[in-house]
Design a protein around this motif. Structure first.
Motif, short mmCIF file in Angstrom:
data_model
loop_
_atom_site.label_atom_id
_atom_site.label_comp_id
_atom_site.label_asym_id
_atom_site.label_seq_id
_atom_site.Cartn_x
_atom_site.Cartn_y
_atom_site.Cartn_z
N GLN A 393 0.90 -1.18 0.03
CA GLN A 393 0.09 -0.03 0.00
C GLN A 393 0.76 0.95 -0.02
O GLN A 393 1.88 1.23 0.77
CB GLN A 393 -1.03 -0.15 1.28
N VAL A 394 0.46 2.18 -0.80
CA VAL A 394 1.21 3.56 -0.95
C VAL A 394 0.07 4.79 -0.74
O VAL A 394 -0.99 4.35 -1.02
CB VAL A 394 1.83 3.71 -2.19
N THR A 395 0.37 5.64 0.36
CA THR A 395 -0.41 6.76 0.60
C THR A 395 0.22 7.99 0.33
O THR A 395 1.42 8.23 0.42
CB THR A 395 -0.43 6.83 2.20
N ALA A 396 -0.58 8.42 -0.51
CA ALA A 396 -0.08 10.05 -1.07
C ALA A 396 -0.49 11.11 0.00
O ALA A 396 -1.70 10.93 0.38
CB ALA A 396 -0.54 10.08 -2.69
N VAL A 397 0.27 11.88 0.67
CA VAL A 397 0.27 13.01 1.51
C VAL A 397 0.26 14.14 0.63
O VAL A 397 0.96 14.59 0.09
CB VAL A 397 0.97 12.84 2.48
N VAL A 398 -1.10 14.94 0.77
CA VAL A 398 -1.12 16.07 -0.18
C VAL A 398 -1.75 17.23 0.78
O VAL A 398 -3.01 17.20 1.06
CB VAL A 398 -2.03 15.92 -1.47
N PRO A 399 -1.01 18.11 1.09
CA PRO A 399 -1.35 19.29 1.83
C PRO A 399 -2.15 20.33 0.85
O PRO A 399 -1.93 20.53 -0.25
CB PRO A 399 -0.15 20.04 2.47
N TYR A 400 -3.32 20.93 1.33
CA TYR A 400 -4.01 21.97 0.60
C TYR A 400 -4.34 23.18 1.27
O TYR A 400 -4.84 23.28 2.23
CB TYR A 400 -5.34 21.05 0.29
N LEU A 468 -1.57 9.83 9.85
CA LEU A 468 -2.77 9.38 9.52
C LEU A 468 -2.85 8.29 8.29
O LEU A 468 -3.39 7.26 8.11
CB LEU A 468 -3.76 10.17 8.78
N ALA A 469 -1.43 8.13 7.56
CA ALA A 469 -1.28 7.54 6.35
C ALA A 469 -1.19 5.98 6.78
O ALA A 469 -0.57 5.67 7.79
CB ALA A 469 -0.13 7.98 5.71
N GLU A 470 -1.80 5.25 5.89
CA GLU A 470 -1.99 3.61 6.46
C GLU A 470 -0.73 2.97 5.47
O GLU A 470 -0.58 1.63 5.78
CB GLU A 470 -3.11 3.00 6.17
N GLY A 471 -0.14 3.43 4.63
CA GLY A 471 0.78 2.96 3.61
C GLY A 471 2.04 2.58 4.24
O GLY A 471 2.37 3.39 5.05
N ASP A 472 2.93 1.56 3.69
CA ASP A 472 4.39 1.33 4.22
C ASP A 472 5.05 2.38 3.50
O ASP A 472 6.41 2.66 4.00
CB ASP A 472 4.83 -0.01 3.81
N TYR A 473 4.75 2.84 2.24
CA TYR A 473 5.43 3.88 1.57
C TYR A 473 4.40 4.92 1.34
O TYR A 473 3.46 5.14 1.10
CB TYR A 473 5.83 3.36 0.15
#
Length: 624
Positions: A393-400, A468-473
């Motif tokens: 799983q990859v989680t993208a973190v995007v500030p807005y 908050l991200a769940e991904g390993d990457y």
């Protein structure tokens, strides 16, 4: 004999002098007797990359080399072996591309030929900290780190490289020999006059590493007066304190008529110079291979040389020349003294038939072919297909913040990645205008999670998203940029192949607010391993795939006080704990330049101040 291979050789051009370029062409001709050889000379960057920002012109030239390789080969017939010189790292981008899974180079063995690195040349000329040579040296070291083989010609060259680069794990060494000199001239040298002074010739640039001052001092200290010294070469400012070598020599000589300095000779005049002298002196402090020495011996002129460089293997005392026991004026003087006292001994060698035969044995084309055949037989590997990325799983973190015009395109490019196990955490940094309702529309996709915080800045927003991200990457990304579909899969392959990698980034292409390409081109980072400079960020942009386990080694991923350079600070702090980044040298992300963006709205003084503060915080953290 090994099967014929496709070999690509990148010439250093005239950067190391016309003779090195000519020797590279002869090397290609020799290898062409058994293999399919492509020689790349002086490639120019295409319009596509000419406007990109590179760390240096050397970095840009290495990108042009990769373009030339891509133009010379087809995917179904890639090169088996690629060879570049060490000087100014022309193969760096090609090596980065291969590490990143470039389809053309994936199965290519890449060797670096020792021709004299800019780092070593600057060191022996007394200027390692002048003229921007630090950056060239760092690029050369990265090229050596990534290469498969180090090719050396003979003599003391490998030992010198191993001692100088003792802190670097050099690739396995292959003794490849020197290319043969040009064909022997049709006419023999004229006989030496029956009487008169010993006529000594020294050819090449007047620089510190050539040992020319040692030669002058040795001649002036000789007990006999029967000698003449002719120096043929261009002046350089490599004398102590950056002074002119010619002026320094003239001051040492004090008008002594036995020493004369003349302008460099054209190649067609070279044989005439040989014929006017009895002995060629090669007094080098540092040399890889004096092609002039081999040419002189091939023409019939004996050589006196210091024990430096591969050409010394062609010097057989009393047969083709004489070897000094060490470098320096004293050793040269001891070697010259008996020759000045007995010029007939020099004349006997000069008139003998043995010189050309010695050179033929020392620079034997068959020996070079056999060395390459053995190397290619060991290193030759079939082109492999790209490794399959393991499910993760990859989680993208995007500030807005006030990016309603672009966020849908940014998130859409994330969800369109070829690696489909990807979710997005959008962190709203206190942006609550009516048009920010676009976030609710994006949250309708189950792969997108929107969270809100009061306006505290994008670094706090990124840290919240990471929590908050769940991904390993974790994929760090900005709300107004665009990612090409294959980036995550390409970056994930690198991270899974090398667990010691902390992050993977790529080149960026600049676009305007409307999404059109800007004339300013883009940005070509190097990763955080290569450059030590604290003046410019070449470690990478925020757009990067990062391993969670590396981020967990830090007190916090993004420094909460950072304003402008939070990405650079992250990569520097990762480096401090041994976490290094890799670069895919392709523009797999589009970076939108806004009128109010950091690149446009903050002047250089503010950038410098911001980065100075970040360095101070890092020092305070290290101090506890």
């Amino acid at each position: 004999m090994a099967a014929s291979s496709r070999i690509c050789i990148v010439s250093p051009g005239d950067a190391l002098g016309a003779r090195v370029a000519a020797a590279t062409r002869r090397q290609a001709e020799v290898l062409g007797d058994r293999h399919e050889v492509t020689l790349i000379e002086d490639p120019e960057p295409s319009e596509a990359i000419s406007s990109f920002s590179f760390a240096s012109e050397d970095h840009r030239r290495s990108a042009a080399v990769l373009e030339a390789i891509e133009a010379a080969y087809q995917p179904d017939r890639p090169p088996h072996y690629l060879e570049v010189c060490d000087f100014r790292a022309p193969g760096l981008v090609a090596l980065q591309a291969r590490a990143a899974g470039h389809e053309l180079l994936r199965g290519t063995t890449i060797g670096v030929r020792a021709t004299a690195s800019a780092e070593l040349l600057a060191l022996y000329d007394g200027s390692p900290e002048l003229g921007g040579e630090e950056r060239a040296a760092e690029l050369e070291r990265e090229q050596l780190r990534l290469a498969d083989r180090l090719l050396w010609p003979g003599g003391d060259v490998l030992d010198r490289y191993q001692r100088h680069y003792a802190d670097l794990a050099l690739p396995p060494a292959v003794r490849a020999g020197c290319p043969p000199p040009p064909p022997e001239p049709a006419r023999a040298l004229p006989p030496a006059p029956p009487a008169g002074p010993l006529r000594i010739l020294c050819l090449g640039a007047l620089n510190r590493r050539s040992g020319v001052i040692d030669l002058v001092e040795a001649c002036l200290a000789l007990p006999e007066d029967e000698w003449e010294l002719t120096l043929v070469g261009a002046d350089t400012e490599t004398a102590p304190l950056g002074q002119s070598m010619q002026m320094t020599i003239e001051m040492i000589c004090g008008g002594d008529p036995r020493v004369r300095i003349i302008e460099p000779a054209a190649d067609e005049e070279l044989h005439a110079r040989f014929g006017e002298h009895d002995l060629l002196a090669v007094p080098s402090i540092f040399e890889v291979c004096s092609h002039l020495a081999l040419e002189a011996m091939r023409a019939g002129l004996p050589v006196l040389t210091t024990p430096v460089g591969a050409h010394v293997e062609a010097v057989e005392p009393g047969v083709s020349g004489w070897l000094c026991e060490d470098v320096g004026a004293a050793a040269i003087g001891r070697a010259l003294t008996p020759l000045v006292g007995d010029p007939e001994a020099v004349a006997r060698v000069r008139s003998s038939k043995g010189l050309a035969e010695v050179v033929r044995r020392a620079a034997d084309p068959k020996a070079m072919l056999d060395a390459y055949d053995e190397m290619l037989g060991e290193a030759h590997a079939p082109t492999s297909s790209r490794a399959a990325v393991q499910p993760t799983q990859v989680t993208a973190v995007v500030p807005y913040y006030r990016a309603h015009l672009y966020v849908a395109e940014a998130v859409g490019s994330l969800l369109a990645q070829t690696h489909t196990e990807l979710d997005v955490v959008l962190v709203d940094d206190g942006s609550f205008a009516p048009e920010d309702g676009v976030l609710d529309e994006l949250a309708a996709d189950p792969r997108v999670r929107v969270v809100h915080q009061r306006n505290r800045g994008d670094t706090i927003a990124r840290n919240l998203g990471i929590t908050l991200a769940e991904g390993d990457y974790l994929l760090m990304f900005d709300a107004d940029n665009v990612l090409e579909p294959e980036f995550v899969a390409r970056a994930l392959e690198l991270l899974q192949t090398d667990p010691e990698l902390a992050y993977v980034t790529c080149w960026l292409r600049y676009i305007d607010p409307g999404g059109e390409a800007l004339n300013g081109g883009g940005y070509a980072p190097l990763g955080n391993r290569v450059l030590s400079s604290e003046e410019e960020n070449w470690d990478g942009d925020t757009a990067a795939l990062t391993s969670r386990r590396w981020l967990e080694r830090l007190r916090f991923p993004f420094h909460p006080r950072a304003t402008i350079h939070s990405d650079w600070d992250l990569y520097r702090r990762l480096r401090e704990v041994g976490g290094y980044g890799a670069v895919i040298p392709e523009p797999l992300a589009r970076y939108r330049i806004q009128p109010q963006s950091i690149l446009r709205s903050h002047d250089r003084a503010l950038h410098r101040r911001s980065w100075a503060e970040m360095r101070s915080w890092r020092r305070l953290e290290r101090a506890g």
